[in-house]
Design a protein around this motif. Sequence first.
Motif, PDB file in Angstrom:
ATOM      1  N   VAL A 137      -7.891  34.509 -52.000  1.00  0.00           N
ATOM      2  CA  VAL A 137      -7.308  33.181 -51.788  1.00  0.00           C
ATOM      3  C   VAL A 137      -7.833  32.621 -50.468  1.00  0.00           C
ATOM      4  O   VAL A 137      -7.878  33.330 -49.455  1.00  0.00           O
ATOM      5  CB  VAL A 137      -5.776  33.261 -51.776  1.00  0.00           C
ATOM      6  N   TYR A 138      -8.221  31.345 -50.461  1.00  0.00           N
ATOM      7  CA  TYR A 138      -8.872  30.798 -49.286  1.00  0.00           C
ATOM      8  C   TYR A 138      -8.271  29.469 -48.850  1.00  0.00           C
ATOM      9  O   TYR A 138      -7.620  28.764 -49.634  1.00  0.00           O
ATOM     10  CB  TYR A 138     -10.371  30.619 -49.551  1.00  0.00           C
ATOM     11  N   VAL A 139      -8.522  29.152 -47.596  1.00  0.00           N
ATOM     12  CA  VAL A 139      -8.182  27.851 -47.017  1.00  0.00           C
ATOM     13  C   VAL A 139      -9.458  27.289 -46.409  1.00  0.00           C
ATOM     14  O   VAL A 139     -10.148  27.972 -45.644  1.00  0.00           O
ATOM     15  CB  VAL A 139      -7.098  27.969 -45.930  1.00  0.00           C
ATOM     16  N   THR A 140      -9.802  26.053 -46.771  1.00  0.00           N
ATOM     17  CA  THR A 140     -10.999  25.399 -46.249  1.00  0.00           C
ATOM     18  C   THR A 140     -10.621  24.114 -45.542  1.00  0.00           C
ATOM     19  O   THR A 140      -9.896  23.281 -46.100  1.00  0.00           O
ATOM     20  CB  THR A 140     -11.991  25.075 -47.378  1.00  0.00           C
ATOM     21  N   ALA A 159     -20.690  16.786 -40.808  1.00  0.00           N
ATOM     22  CA  ALA A 159     -19.524  17.530 -41.287  1.00  0.00           C
ATOM     23  C   ALA A 159     -19.582  18.949 -40.755  1.00  0.00           C
ATOM     24  O   ALA A 159     -20.663  19.537 -40.627  1.00  0.00           O
ATOM     25  CB  ALA A 159     -19.469  17.539 -42.809  1.00  0.00           C
ATOM     26  N   THR A 160     -18.432  19.453 -40.431  1.00  0.00           N
ATOM     27  CA  THR A 160     -18.323  20.850 -40.023  1.00  0.00           C
ATOM     28  C   THR A 160     -17.070  21.423 -40.663  1.00  0.00           C
ATOM     29  O   THR A 160     -16.038  20.735 -40.759  1.00  0.00           O
ATOM     30  CB  THR A 160     -18.264  20.999 -38.494  1.00  0.00           C
ATOM     31  N   GLY A 161     -17.169  22.636 -41.152  1.00  0.00           N
ATOM     32  CA  GLY A 161     -16.031  23.210 -41.849  1.00  0.00           C
ATOM     33  C   GLY A 161     -15.931  24.707 -41.656  1.00  0.00           C
ATOM     34  O   GLY A 161     -16.902  25.365 -41.253  1.00  0.00           O
ATOM     35  N   ILE A 162     -14.750  25.226 -41.943  1.00  0.00           N
ATOM     36  CA  ILE A 162     -14.538  26.665 -41.882  1.00  0.00           C
ATOM     37  C   ILE A 162     -13.718  27.086 -43.084  1.00  0.00           C
ATOM     38  O   ILE A 162     -12.773  26.393 -43.482  1.00  0.00           O
ATOM     39  CB  ILE A 162     -13.856  27.088 -40.561  1.00  0.00           C
ATOM     40  N   ASN A 163     -14.110  28.186 -43.692  1.00  0.00           N
ATOM     41  CA  ASN A 163     -13.414  28.750 -44.833  1.00  0.00           C
ATOM     42  C   ASN A 163     -12.880  30.123 -44.436  1.00  0.00           C
ATOM     43  O   ASN A 163     -13.648  30.982 -43.982  1.00  0.00           O
ATOM     44  CB  ASN A 163     -14.370  28.866 -46.027  1.00  0.00           C
TER      45      ASN A 163
END
Length: 405
Positions: free
Chosen positions: A175-178, A191-195
Amino acid sequence: MSKPLLCLLFVSILPVCLSAQTTNPDIESEVNKIDALTADPDIKLVVVAAMSDHLKVHRNHLILLRKQTGQSYGSIFASALRERGMDDVAILRQLRMTNREIGRRLARFRLPSGDTTRPRPVLFVSTSADNNSAGTFYSLVPEIGIDSSRASLVVGIPYYRTFATNVTSGGVGDVYVTGFLKGRAAGFDLATGINIAAPTGDPSKGLGAGKVTADATGMIARRYEFARPWVSAGFTNSVFNNVGYQRSYITDGNAAHFSGGLDLSAGRRLTLGFAGFALRPTGAQTVHSRTMGTNMANDGGPVPAVPNPGGMMPGGHTTPGVTGSSTSGSTSMPLAMPFYNQAQETVLSADELQDYGASAWVSIRLRQGLSLNVTAARSLPFHLTTVRIGMGFDLARLLFPGKHF
């Protein structure tokens, strides 16, 4: 005066009028509505066409003025009305009429006409089937969260099903949160993101890495009329479907990944593109296969990878001119199998897991909130071609078709 001369005069004198900024808050509000819509490439041409019809000029003139002046389409439109001698009351009336016409056209095309800068709920379900020589891998991923033009936050609960020669299995993955931050600078989309994923998937079935994983990625893109080139780079402590394609294994080691490509819009409903990708692991990697059942040896420890015979490439393919067998004495050396078919858990070096290749895709919008996606990816080191067919369901738009969040 001829039409060509009128168009030339329009293009010549309108940029001068753009410097006169309106201070009427109602006019600014209507201008901002136009600008919010033209920021969406899927509907920009519909909006520009409505403005050009109202001004009785070709839409290419508005596109040219946008490039020459750097002003927004809404500002260009308001300045064109002012240049024609209209006062604030008349300009406001014309802007409202045009925005209503834009709304009618967007409704006809079944596209959202609301303010795209406002946050909207994410209720999305994606399903896909990936097939290659290792097996067939099904996935069902529901996501819930919130999205806006500046940021997004999504929680996903993936379910995987694997059909391979040696195993048939399935279950919930990690299970993940992005989270993503988005913006624009000097004409570029940034854009910058973390998962971050929790270890909810069973690593003995290849459903997870067996630990908390994180993947930080940055992307930069530049949009032109129908094309959008982009590049991205990231770093992760687990490899699965980070870049290129969904793999038949999961690792719990560190790796850098890179990709770049081009998205092309071919009408309102069709998008296609292509990209190259590269994956560079660092350090020793523990690999959890998705195509093998639990196979423990060495007193319960991970099974070391079987060394490839001379001339063998990753994935178990021979180099040209090498037969893959040895006739020394009476011992026969068989062709090496891919590492993910040797044992459920193996330990490999970073060099053995290097991956790079190319992919191409097409996405067809069947209706609002429903899309069909087809992707083909080729891994050069592993000589592996993966074909994916998937569907995307935007439940927020399917359940509330008249709601513009």
